[in-house]
Motif scaffolding. Sequence first.
Motif, PDB file in Angstrom:
ATOM      1  N   ILE A  64       0.900  -1.346  -0.317  1.00 58.42           N
ATOM      2  CA  ILE A  64      -0.688  -0.123   0.283  1.00 58.42           C
ATOM      3  C   ILE A  64       1.213   1.474  -0.213  1.00 58.42           C
ATOM      4  N   PRO A  65       0.533   2.371  -1.014  1.00 60.39           N
ATOM      5  CA  PRO A  65       1.294   3.237  -0.774  1.00 60.39           C
ATOM      6  C   PRO A  65       1.528   4.431   0.161  1.00 60.39           C
ATOM      7  N   GLN A  75       0.363  14.053   3.632  1.00 62.35           N
ATOM      8  CA  GLN A  75       0.200  14.036   4.621  1.00 62.35           C
ATOM      9  C   GLN A  75       0.723  15.426   4.367  1.00 62.35           C
ATOM     10  N   LEU A  76      -0.529  15.957   5.760  1.00 65.98           N
ATOM     11  CA  LEU A  76      -0.677  17.542   5.983  1.00 65.98           C
ATOM     12  C   LEU A  76       1.455  17.819   6.285  1.00 65.98           C
ATOM     13  N   ASP A  77       1.704  17.182   6.817  1.00 62.11           N
ATOM     14  CA  ASP A  77       3.102  17.568   7.708  1.00 62.11           C
ATOM     15  C   ASP A  77       4.204  17.448   6.600  1.00 62.11           C
ATOM     16  N   ASP A  78       4.314  16.783   5.172  1.00 64.35           N
ATOM     17  CA  ASP A  78       5.416  17.506   4.236  1.00 64.35           C
ATOM     18  C   ASP A  78       4.327  18.081   2.798  1.00 64.35           C
ATOM     19  N   ILE A  79       3.886  18.899   3.808  1.00 64.29           N
ATOM     20  CA  ILE A  79       4.126  19.981   2.181  1.00 64.29           C
ATOM     21  C   ILE A  79       5.388  21.299   2.810  1.00 64.29           C
ATOM     22  N   LYS A  80       5.771  20.995   2.098  1.00 65.34           N
ATOM     23  CA  LYS A  80       6.740  22.570   2.651  1.00 65.34           C
ATOM     24  C   LYS A  80       6.337  24.035   2.031  1.00 65.34           C
ATOM     25  N   GLY A  81       5.695  23.973   0.982  1.00 66.84           N
ATOM     26  CA  GLY A  81       5.897  25.389   0.442  1.00 66.84           C
ATOM     27  C   GLY A  81       4.072  25.318  -0.476  1.00 66.84           C
ATOM     28  N   MET A 130       2.133   7.535 -14.963  1.00 61.88           N
ATOM     29  CA  MET A 130       2.642   8.018 -15.446  1.00 61.88           C
ATOM     30  C   MET A 130       4.065   8.345 -15.481  1.00 61.88           C
ATOM     31  N   GLY A 131       3.832   8.742 -14.251  1.00 56.01           N
ATOM     32  CA  GLY A 131       4.743   9.513 -13.270  1.00 56.01           C
ATOM     33  C   GLY A 131       5.046  11.280 -13.220  1.00 56.01           C
ATOM     34  N   VAL A 132       3.975  11.803 -13.499  1.00 57.97           N
ATOM     35  CA  VAL A 132       3.369  13.208 -13.432  1.00 57.97           C
ATOM     36  C   VAL A 132       3.582  13.763 -12.370  1.00 57.97           C
ATOM     37  N   THR A 133       4.070  14.912 -12.205  1.00 60.32           N
ATOM     38  CA  THR A 133       4.389  15.703 -10.815  1.00 60.32           C
ATOM     39  C   THR A 133       3.205  16.254 -10.617  1.00 60.32           C
ATOM     40  N   PHE A 134       2.778  16.343  -9.532  1.00 59.25           N
ATOM     41  CA  PHE A 134       2.048  17.855  -8.868  1.00 59.25           C
ATOM     42  C   PHE A 134       2.368  18.063  -8.105  1.00 59.25           C
ATOM     43  N   ARG A 139      -6.919  10.386  -2.138  1.00 56.70           N
ATOM     44  CA  ARG A 139      -7.796   9.439  -2.897  1.00 56.70           C
ATOM     45  C   ARG A 139      -7.319   8.677  -3.951  1.00 56.70           C
ATOM     46  N   GLY A 140      -6.256   9.576  -4.983  1.00 54.10           N
ATOM     47  CA  GLY A 140      -5.610   9.329  -5.849  1.00 54.10           C
ATOM     48  C   GLY A 140      -4.396   8.377  -5.781  1.00 54.10           C
ATOM     49  N   TRP A 141      -4.497   8.046  -4.638  1.00 45.72           N
ATOM     50  CA  TRP A 141      -3.020   7.103  -4.033  1.00 45.72           C
ATOM     51  C   TRP A 141      -1.674   8.410  -4.040  1.00 45.72           C
ATOM     52  N   LEU A 142      -1.471   9.286  -3.620  1.00 42.62           N
ATOM     53  CA  LEU A 142      -0.232  10.107  -4.643  1.00 42.62           C
ATOM     54  C   LEU A 142       1.012  10.217  -3.151  1.00 42.62           C
ATOM     55  N   GLU A 143       1.780   9.988  -3.601  1.00 42.53           N
ATOM     56  CA  GLU A 143       2.950   9.774  -2.471  1.00 42.53           C
ATOM     57  C   GLU A 143       3.437  10.948  -3.122  1.00 42.53           C
ATOM     58  N   PRO A 144       4.520  11.225  -1.338  1.00 33.96           N
ATOM     59  CA  PRO A 144       4.781  13.010  -1.908  1.00 33.96           C
ATOM     60  C   PRO A 144       6.017  12.646  -2.551  1.00 33.96           C
ATOM     61  N   GLU A 145       6.542  12.002  -2.921  1.00 30.42           N
ATOM     62  CA  GLU A 145       7.796  11.566  -3.987  1.00 30.42           C
ATOM     63  C   GLU A 145       7.336  12.663  -5.446  1.00 30.42           C
ATOM     64  N   GLN A 146       6.137  12.446  -5.511  1.00 29.37           N
ATOM     65  CA  GLN A 146       5.129  12.549  -6.622  1.00 29.37           C
ATOM     66  C   GLN A 146       5.035  14.330  -6.703  1.00 29.37           C
TER      67      GLN A 146
END
Length: 580
Positions: A333-334, A338-344, A523-527, A551-558
């Motif tokens: 599971i990815p 999380q909110l804490d990951d956001i820097k800006g 596809m590996g797009v950056t969000f 909901r889109g299963w997105l991980e911080p790396e992307q």
Amino acid sequence: MAVSNQQIIAILRELVALTILEEESAQAFRVRALENAIVGIESETRHLAELDEKEMVGIKGVGTSTASKIREFLDTGSIKKLDALRAAYPPDFVALSRIPGVGPKTLKRMRSDLNIENLDDLKAAIDGEKLRGLPGLGAKSEAKIAQSIERLGLHGKDRRTPIAEAMPIALDMVAELRGLKTVEDVQYCGSLRRFSETIGDVDIIVSSNDASAVMEHFVGLPSVADVIAHGETKSSIITTTGLQVDVRVVTPDEYGAAMVYFTGSKAHNIKLRQIALSRGLLLNEYSLSDSETGKVKASKTEASIYKALGLAYIPPTMREDSGEIEAAADGSIPQVVQLDDIKGDLHFHSDWSGDGRSSIEDMIGAARDRGLDYISFTDHAIDLAINGLTKDQMLEQRGLLKRKRPRGLTILHGTELNIGRDGSLDYDLDFRLGFDWTVASVHSSFDLDPEVQTARLIKAISDPGVAAIGHLSGRMIGRRPGIQFEMEPVLEAALVTGTAIEINGALPRLDATVDVIRKGREMGVTFVISTDSHHVSNLRRMSYGVQQAQRGWLEPEQILNTNPLDVVKKFVKAKRDLLT
Ligand code: DGT
Ligand code: CA
Ligand code: CA
Ligand code: ZN
């Protein structure tokens, strides 16, 4: 408990909607007065319940008539004028005003000439080709209204409420219930906790050993219009805005099991129960227990239940039975953002934009309060009517921002460009390249053919002066369907040019949509997750954007803005180097 400003705003919003119907115009003086009052109260930090009428009139935008209505509401729990309007315009009728193409004048005609009171009546009139006979309407507008009904998915009784309307009501009720002494914890569950775009009803779970006190308080809240059921541990009400809210009280021991059950989704629950059965266990809303001895294995927390089922913890936003249970079982599971990951925050307005409502200084203060490392002001570019800034204004703002050096926060100078009908953009390329960061968004021409929209987006994506595409579809959940375009070519263009796709956290938008995020993830797009804040109170949208990404299963790396600023700068530079 005192009535909150949020509740007063909700009441005023209802007054606005009904007054528009009565005045047959959204521009009427009384409507504007109420709207100005709402804007003023939204920025007010004092509790209105503690102010007298004179002090209320001191708030910018609040007139004497509105102040006396607020006072009447605070003193009596209702407003005579509002009650009369509610009687004249029942919820089923008011719902019709949300259909694009149905203005207040048309609505009045529909009622007086065709006896249309609700959606079923309206559909019958459309089927009978009766609408086209009304003054000002024709076969074309009749077809357009029929299409709007279709696209919005408004089906009579199973009308769903946009998350933007349901969330503030739920948050308010949760806060009210949390304030009770005997309440240990409260959580809204159901589709709202899973962060669905539309909500059938709100489900609230309360952890308390004194159920009857909770029930008593709940059914007496000022936003309650109707009590459908009032039991010992569960009650259901309809709010003044027509939304159903179910509340259940459980003991602290059962809290985790109840949250898992009532968060759902139903399909997720059914799979969990099957896994339980295969392990000789029984899962229900009270506990996870041994099916033979009845001994409780887990019940207090959600985490303990997933653990006892041999599963990794699954965030509520992923509980849709779309592969998350299998992934939690085999450890794949990815680890979603999380909110804490956001820097800006890279989509941020000030009152230099015509629709911005807080000053640069206040917005900077709010960003610091949130602990952000960097922000980019992105006030509207020139092509947006009324709202946009000229080149000179932009340069002036750039100079002003350069002189601001808040500790711990880096300020970028950006803009929100407008993607024209043909994909053209504001200013000239040189000027666009002068910004540190740019987000380009669709603000017009929503009804073009999908091929045209696709080409339009790709043209904007291919511009070296565009770092990200804002609110990709331009939809407003429940109000405007947004542009239709081909997802894969657009995402492909973003990928090869190194352009970020925004996840806009404004609740009416939640754009990019979950489909786009899932596809882009593959596809590996950056969000980039943004608040598109226009006011200091909008910064909380970051948590909504994060939930949409989950909901889109997105991980911080992307996600670009989980990185330190130098990575953001390199991202912008890489695209410019590639395309210029
Ligand atoms: P909504 O209200 O239509 O937006 O969607 P939900 O998911 O909030 O559905 P709701 O309010 O009918 O029920 C809340 C949760 O309760 C649901 O997500 C899962 C659980 N639940 C309801 N009915 C059943 C059922 O028949 N079986 C199971 N396993 N769970 C159920
Ligand atoms: Ca529900
Ligand atoms: Ca329910
Ligand atoms: Zn914006």
